[in-house]
Design an enzyme around this catalytic site. Structure first.
Site, short mmCIF file in Angstrom:
data_model
loop_
_atom_site.label_atom_id
_atom_site.label_comp_id
_atom_site.label_asym_id
_atom_site.label_seq_id
_atom_site.Cartn_x
_atom_site.Cartn_y
_atom_site.Cartn_z
N GLU A 210 -5.95 -1.07 -7.88
CA GLU A 210 -4.96 -0.30 -8.12
C GLU A 210 -4.11 -1.28 -8.75
OE1 GLU A 210 -5.01 3.48 -5.78
OE2 GLU A 210 -4.26 2.13 -4.47
N SER B 241 0.79 -1.57 -0.21
CA SER B 241 0.12 -0.25 0.16
C SER B 241 0.90 1.34 -0.07
CB SER B 241 -0.76 -0.23 0.91
OG SER B 241 0.02 -0.33 1.85
N ASN C 174 -4.84 5.92 -1.08
CA ASN C 174 -4.07 6.37 -0.48
C ASN C 174 -3.57 8.00 0.18
OD1 ASN C 174 -4.78 3.85 1.21
ND2 ASN C 174 -3.30 2.75 0.93
N HIS D 149 -3.22 -3.13 -6.32
CA HIS D 149 -3.59 -2.61 -4.96
C HIS D 149 -4.79 -3.11 -4.59
CE1 HIS D 149 -3.83 0.07 -1.69
NE2 HIS D 149 -3.48 -0.75 -1.00
N1 3HC Z 1 -14.92 -11.37 3.77
C1 3HC Z 1 -16.11 -11.26 3.20
N2 3HC Z 1 -16.84 -10.44 2.76
C2 3HC Z 1 -17.69 -9.79 4.03
C3 3HC Z 1 -16.44 -9.44 4.63
C4 3HC Z 1 -15.50 -9.69 4.55
N3 3HC Z 1 -14.26 -9.88 5.71
N4 3HC Z 1 -16.87 -8.50 5.28
C5 3HC Z 1 -18.34 -8.15 5.20
N5 3HC Z 1 -18.52 -9.28 3.98
C6 3HC Z 1 -19.88 -8.75 3.02
C7 3HC Z 1 -21.11 -9.81 4.21
O1 3HC Z 1 -21.32 -11.17 4.18
C8 3HC Z 1 -21.55 -8.96 3.43
O2 3HC Z 1 -22.48 -9.52 2.27
P1 3HC Z 1 -23.90 -9.39 1.72
O3 3HC Z 1 -24.07 -8.12 0.93
O4 3HC Z 1 -23.68 -10.35 0.16
O5 3HC Z 1 -25.22 -9.92 2.68
C9 3HC Z 1 -21.46 -7.57 3.09
O6 3HC Z 1 -20.12 -7.46 3.23
C10 3HC Z 1 -21.52 -6.62 3.54
O7 3HC Z 1 -21.34 -7.14 5.16
P2 3HC Z 1 -22.27 -6.10 6.48
O8 3HC Z 1 -23.57 -6.54 6.23
O9 3HC Z 1 -21.49 -7.02 7.92
O10 3HC Z 1 -21.97 -4.98 7.23
P3 3HC Z 1 -21.71 -3.77 6.27
O11 3HC Z 1 -23.20 -3.12 5.33
O12 3HC Z 1 -21.00 -2.43 7.79
O13 3HC Z 1 -20.19 -3.64 5.42
C11 3HC Z 1 -18.15 -3.17 5.04
C12 3HC Z 1 -19.38 -4.04 5.70
C13 3HC Z 1 -18.11 -4.18 3.57
C14 3HC Z 1 -16.99 -3.43 5.41
C15 3HC Z 1 -18.37 -1.10 4.40
O14 3HC Z 1 -18.51 -1.61 6.66
C16 3HC Z 1 -17.55 -0.99 3.96
O15 3HC Z 1 -17.52 -1.20 3.06
N6 3HC Z 1 -16.31 -0.10 4.59
C17 3HC Z 1 -15.01 0.19 4.02
C18 3HC Z 1 -14.09 -0.59 3.69
C19 3HC Z 1 -13.31 0.23 3.44
O16 3HC Z 1 -13.31 1.25 3.14
N7 3HC Z 1 -12.30 -0.31 2.95
C20 3HC Z 1 -10.77 -0.01 2.28
C21 3HC Z 1 -9.64 0.38 3.35
S1 3HC Z 1 -8.03 0.83 2.64
C22 3HC Z 1 -7.45 -0.55 2.16
O17 3HC Z 1 -7.78 -1.37 2.38
C23 3HC Z 1 -6.40 -0.18 1.41
C24 3HC Z 1 -5.36 -0.36 2.55
O18 3HC Z 1 -3.94 0.03 1.77
C25 3HC Z 1 -5.34 0.41 4.10
#
Ligand code: 3HC
Length: 294
Positions: A152, A119, A190, A140
Site C-alpha cells: 500500500e 500499519s 487493515n 505498507h
Molecule cells: N519468508 C519467505 N518465504 C516464505 C515465508 C517467509 N516467512 N513463509 C513462506 N514462504 C514461502 C515458502 O517458501 C513457499 O515458497 P514456494 O511456493 O516457492 O515453495 C511459499 O511461501 C508457500 O509457503 P508454504 O508452502 O510453507 O506454506 P503456505 O502455502 O501455507 O503459505 C503463507 C504460507 C504464504 C504465509 C500463506 O499461508 C499465506 O498467504 N497466509 C496469509 C498471510 C497474510 O494474510 N499476510 C498478511 C498479514 S496482515 C499484515 O501483514 C499487515 C499488518 O499490518 C498486520
C-alpha cells in the site's frame, strides 16, 4: 532524482523482508538496527530465505551472492545519509518514530524521501517530525514480505504528487503490486481485515463454533490461505490488539473494538506463534493444536 540507493531502518520481521526484496530488485541497501546482535539476526534471516530459494532452484548461487553483497548492515544512522529513499520498520511507537525521523531529517539530504511501514499510526503526524512533509509517504508491506505481492502506497494531504509517483514506480520495481491510498488509519487492508479477524474472536467467544471449525470455514468455504484465528496467531495477538485500539480510537466504531477474550490473551502473554501460544499451541510448530480457552 530517481531512487538508486535505499535505506531500511529496523531489521526485524518486516524490515528484513523489505531489505531482502529491495536487494533482490537490484538496489544497494543499508539496513540499520539498534545493536550488532540485531543486525546479525536480521541478516541471518535474509540469508536463510535466500538459501531456501537456492535449494528450491529458484535462485542461482551466484545471484544469491550478488544479492547478499548489496546488503550492508549497520548500527549507525549516519550510514543512511547517502540513501535516496529510507523505509522505516521499527517498533510501532510514536515517540521512537519521532526520535528517528527527526534525527534522519538532519542527517539526510533534502532530496531524500522518507517512508514508514506503519500499519496504523498516522503518516501525516510522522511527517510533522521532519522539515520535509512533501517528501513523506507510507509504504505498507505485508508479512511475509518476500511472498505477499501487495504494497500500500500512502499519500498525505502534504505529499508532493511527483514524490508519490516516484515511490509508486519504486514499488513496481520491487516486483510488488502497488495500491494507492490515503492516510486513514488501517489504510485499505487493515480497515477490512481487522474487523473480520476481531469478529472471528467474537464468534468463538459467543460459542458459535470451535477454533478449528472457524478456521476451516474460511479456508475451505472461502479459499483463504489461513483461517482468521491462525492468521491472528501469525500476525501476533499483541500487534492486532494494538492496531485495533488505534482504529477504534480513530473511528469510534464498535467493529474495531478488541473483544475481551483478545485482551485477556494479550495480558496473559499468549501472543500467538512467536510466544508459542495463542489460539493454538505451537509446542510442535508443524502440528499446532487448538487451545482450550473457556
Ligand atoms: N519468508 C519467505 N518465504 C516464505 C515465508 C517467509 N516467512 N513463509 C513462506 N514462504 C514461502 C515458502 O517458501 C513457499 O515458497 P514456494 O511456493 O516457492 O515453495 C511459499 O511461501 C508457500 O509457503 P508454504 O508452502 O510453507 O506454506 P503456505 O502455502 O501455507 O503459505 C503463507 C504460507 C504464504 C504465509 C500463506 O499461508 C499465506 O498467504 N497466509 C496469509 C498471510 C497474510 O494474510 N499476510 C498478511 C498479514 S496482515 C499484515 O501483514 C499487515 C499488518 O499490518 C498486520
Amino acid at each position: 532524482m530517481s531512487i538508486e540507493k535505499v535505506g531500511v531502518v529496523g531489521c526485524g520481521l518486516m524490515g528484513s523482508g523489505i531489505a531482502q526484496v529491495a536487494a533482490q530488485a537490484g538496489y544497494p541497501v543499508v539496513v540499520r538496527e539498534v545493536s550488532a546482535q540485531l543486525v546479525e539476526k536480521g541478516l541471518k534471516s535474509i540469508e536463510k530465505n535466500l538459501a531456501r530459494l537456492v535449494e528450491k532452484g529458484n535462485l542461482s548461487s551466484a545471484d544469491r551472492d550478488e544479492i547478499r553483497g548489496r546488503l550492508r548492515g549497520t548500527t549507525n544512522v549516519e550510514d543512511l545519509k547517502e540513501c535516496d529513499l529510507i523505509m522505516e520498520a521499527i517498533i510501532e511507537q510514536l515517540p521512537a518514530k519521532r526520535e528517528l525521523w527527526s534525527s534522519l531529517d538532519t542527517i539526510c539530504p533534502k532530496s531524500a524521501i522518507f517512508a514508514s511501514n506503519t500499519s496504523s499510526l498516522s503518516i501525516t503526524e510522522m511527517a510533522t517530525f521532519t522539515q520535509r512533509p512533501d517528501r513523506f509517504v507510507g509504504l505498507h508491506f505485508f508479512n511475509p514480505v518476500p511472498v505477499m505481492k501487495l504494497v500500500e502506497v500512502i499519500r498525505t494531504i502534504g505529499t508532493d504528487p511527483k514524490v508519490y509517483d516516484e515511490v509508486l514506480t519504486f514499488a513496481g520495481k520491487l516486483g510488488k503490486t502497488a495500491v494507492r491510498t490515503t492516510d486513514r488509519t488501517g489504510f485499505i487492508v487493515n480497515r477490512l481485515l481487522v474487523p473480520y479477524i476481531l469478529d472471528a474472536v467474537r464468534v468463538l467467544e459467543e460459542g458459535v463454533a470451535s477454533i478449528e471449525d472457524i478456521d476451516n470455514s474460511m479456508k475451505l468455504g472461502c479459499g483463504h490461505p489461513m483461517g482468521p484465528l491462525t492468521l491472528l496467531d501469525f500476525v501476533g495477538l499483541d500487534t492486532t490488539y494494538y492496531i485495533a485500539n488505534i482504529m477504534f480510537d480513530e473511528f469510534k466504531e464498535k467493529r474495531f473494538a478488541p473483544p475481551p477474550l483478545l485482551k485477556r490473551m494479550v495480558l496473559a502473554g499468549w501472543h500467538g506463534r512467536k510466544t508459542g501460544r495463542g489460539f493454538y499451541d505451537y509446542a510442535d510448530p508443524a502440528k499446532p493444536r487448538p487451545m482450550h480457552l473457556s
